[in-house]
Design an enzyme around this catalytic site. Structure first.
Site, PDB file in Angstrom:
ATOM      1  N   ARG A 115       0.815  -1.225   0.000  1.00 18.10           N
ATOM      2  CA  ARG A 115       0.000   0.000   0.000  1.00 18.10           C
ATOM      3  C   ARG A 115       0.844   1.268   0.000  1.00 18.10           C
ATOM      4  O   ARG A 115       0.370   2.347   0.371  1.00 18.10           O
ATOM      5  CB  ARG A 115      -1.001   0.016   1.157  1.00 18.10           C
ATOM      6  N   LYS A 137       3.502  11.809 -11.354  1.00 21.36           N
ATOM      7  CA  LYS A 137       2.803  10.795 -12.150  1.00 21.36           C
ATOM      8  C   LYS A 137       3.655   9.536 -12.229  1.00 21.36           C
ATOM      9  O   LYS A 137       4.834   9.593 -12.577  1.00 21.36           O
ATOM     10  CB  LYS A 137       2.517  11.306 -13.562  1.00 21.36           C
ATOM     11  N   GLU A 179      10.628  17.731 -24.770  1.00 18.93           N
ATOM     12  CA  GLU A 179       9.868  18.240 -23.629  1.00 18.93           C
ATOM     13  C   GLU A 179      10.315  19.651 -23.256  1.00 18.93           C
ATOM     14  O   GLU A 179       9.509  20.473 -22.808  1.00 18.93           O
ATOM     15  CB  GLU A 179      10.004  17.298 -22.433  1.00 18.93           C
ATOM     16  N   LYS A 217       7.874  23.180 -15.488  1.00 16.17           N
ATOM     17  CA  LYS A 217       6.947  22.087 -15.198  1.00 16.17           C
ATOM     18  C   LYS A 217       6.466  22.155 -13.758  1.00 16.17           C
ATOM     19  O   LYS A 217       5.275  21.972 -13.479  1.00 16.17           O
ATOM     20  CB  LYS A 217       7.587  20.724 -15.470  1.00 16.17           C
ATOM     21  N   GLU A 227      -4.254  17.435 -12.211  1.00 18.36           N
ATOM     22  CA  GLU A 227      -4.593  17.627 -13.626  1.00 18.36           C
ATOM     23  C   GLU A 227      -6.087  17.847 -13.862  1.00 18.36           C
ATOM     24  O   GLU A 227      -6.700  17.231 -14.715  1.00 18.36           O
ATOM     25  CB  GLU A 227      -4.097  16.443 -14.471  1.00 18.36           C
ATOM     26  N   ARG A 231      -2.715  22.025 -15.436  1.00 21.44           N
ATOM     27  CA  ARG A 231      -1.727  20.989 -15.714  1.00 21.44           C
ATOM     28  C   ARG A 231      -1.967  20.316 -17.060  1.00 21.44           C
ATOM     29  O   ARG A 231      -1.056  19.732 -17.649  1.00 21.44           O
ATOM     30  CB  ARG A 231      -1.706  19.939 -14.589  1.00 21.44           C
ATOM     31  N   ASN A 235      -0.016  18.556 -21.709  1.00 15.27           N
ATOM     32  CA  ASN A 235      -0.397  17.559 -22.705  1.00 15.27           C
ATOM     33  C   ASN A 235      -0.206  18.060 -24.135  1.00 15.27           C
ATOM     34  O   ASN A 235      -0.457  17.302 -25.083  1.00 15.27           O
ATOM     35  CB  ASN A 235      -1.865  17.145 -22.505  1.00 15.27           C
ATOM     36  N   HIS A 238       1.082  15.844 -26.882  1.00 17.96           N
ATOM     37  CA  HIS A 238       1.010  14.473 -26.377  1.00 17.96           C
ATOM     38  C   HIS A 238      -0.271  13.746 -26.782  1.00 17.96           C
ATOM     39  O   HIS A 238      -0.303  12.519 -26.782  1.00 17.96           O
ATOM     40  CB  HIS A 238       1.128  14.462 -24.847  1.00 17.96           C
ATOM     41  N   HIS A 242       1.218  10.674 -28.246  1.00 25.16           N
ATOM     42  CA  HIS A 242       1.080   9.382 -27.569  1.00 25.16           C
ATOM     43  C   HIS A 242       0.431   8.340 -28.483  1.00 25.16           C
ATOM     44  O   HIS A 242       0.819   7.162 -28.475  1.00 25.16           O
ATOM     45  CB  HIS A 242       0.246   9.527 -26.294  1.00 25.16           C
ATOM     46  N   HIS A 259      10.022   8.431 -27.167  1.00 25.68           N
ATOM     47  CA  HIS A 259       8.922   9.300 -26.730  1.00 25.68           C
ATOM     48  C   HIS A 259       9.037  10.691 -27.349  1.00 25.68           C
ATOM     49  O   HIS A 259       8.065  11.211 -27.929  1.00 25.68           O
ATOM     50  CB  HIS A 259       8.938   9.400 -25.200  1.00 25.68           C
TER      51      HIS A 259
END
Length: 355
Positions: A115, A137, A179, A217, A227, A231, A235, A238, A242, A259
């Protein structure tokens, strides 16, 4: 360089980071230390890290095979099993030493084992330094769907040591640069202008460029950690990037893209969409397209490639109520979020990219 304070964790740079790491290990009385690496960082980066760690605790190394294709739940299961077999408990700490795949996956593994146990990111690629390790993230891919399974959970600290970049190939450096370009386009026009002529950049100042990228960032994430609003600006490039990355990863006839290579294409496509929606000028679009294409080789898209890419958009995490929400630029250095885009305009953007 000054430490950057993120939401509930610090981001240290170079030597100061190792001092903070050892102090943290001493103060928190951990039971053992696990270092998660991939096959590349085990060979090239671990020998640099280990001499810096000052501890009497048992240190175990857990390695998995490098590559985006291994950023999946199956790899997590194997690592959870190893953690269990080696006596991992709630007082263990995990150090994630590697690029974006390692920090994304390692953070997810640590956040869910027992956990949740403490973890620290030590990014070793440009991409992970300016993006993947910052913001909380953590997650893995689901087949060719990027980052579908994950959590937002911050590390105890991030330790950025730019000496690790000495081991990074040039194509990986370009991947991370995407980025940095994005951060300029969405937030800081002056920073974007640092990259207008890549041949004139003095990379002896790379530390400063990285530092500013991390600052940007972090400034965005601190305003919106989960997000829900601003935020989403991160994206940009992306949404389509993506989908392109996922399609090329699964295709038997395509070469897998890094990427940043996919995001570079995504930024051109989404800049074109921004142009057609009246958010940026023709001059701004030409500048963006010219700069990015001067750094990255063109990606070849056949007619039959486009529909599978569009199909992947349906599963994008930014899909809300059946509609894909794009983050587009509203002039260089500004962003506009929650923009719906029709397929016809996306197809038009692909045609323009190929021209």
């Amino acid at each position: 360089m000054q430490t950057i304070q993120a939401n509930n964790y610090p981001i240290y740079f170079n030597e100061k980071g190792y001092e903070a790491l050892n102090l943290h290990l001493t103060e928190n009385k951990y039971s053992n230390i696990f270092i998660i690496v991939d096959s590349n960082t085990n060979e090239f980066c671990l020998p640099k890290l280990l001499p810096y760690i000052e501890t009497d605790l048992n240190v175990e190394i857990i390695e998995f095979e490098a590559g985006e294709e291994n950023k999946n739940i199956e790899t997590c299961v194997e690592i959870w099993k190893v953690l269990t077999e080696l006596g991992g408990d709630r007082k263990s700490i995990v150090l994630n030493l590697g690029g974006g795949v390692v920090t994304d996956l390692g953070g997810f593994v640590a956040s869910t084992f027992k956990r949740g146990v403490d973890f620290i990111h030590i990014p070793t690629t440009l991409l992970s330094m300016v993006d993947a390790s910052v913001g909380g993230k953590n997650g893995v891919d689901l087949g060719n769907l990027k980052n579908q399974i994950g959590v937002i959970n911050v590390p105890n600290m991030v330790l950025i040591d730019t000496e690790y970049l000495e081991t990074v190939p040039q194509n990986e450096m370009r991947s991370g640069l995407a980025e940095m370009l994005k951060h300029g386009l969405i937030y800081d026009k002056k920073y974007w202008e640092e990259f207008l002529d890549i041949s004139t950049i003095d990379f002896s100042t790379l530390d400063e460029l990285i530092y500013r990228s991390v600052e940007i960032k972090n400034e965005i994430v601190k305003q919106d950690p989960t997000e829900k609003n601003i935020r989403k600006a991160l994206n940009f490039g992306h949404t389509l990037g993506h989908a392109i990355e996922g399609y090329f990863l699964e295709s038997e006839t395509k070469t897998t893209l890094l990427h940043g290579e996919a995001i570079a294409v995504g930024m051109i496509l989404e800049s074109y969409i921004s142009l057609k929606k009246g958010f940026i000028s023709t001059e701004e679009y030409i500048q963006i397209k010219t700069v990015i294409k001067s750094i990255y080789e063109d990606i070849v898209f056949e007619e039959e490639d486009i529909q599978p890419v569009l199909d992947l958009l349906i599963h994008d995490k930014k899909n809300e109520y059946g509609s894909i929400q794009f983050a587009l630029i509203e002039g260089i250095g500004k962003i506009i979020i929650n923009q719906a885009v029709e397929n016809e305009l996306i197809l038009e953007a692909f045609e323009d990219y190929k021209s």
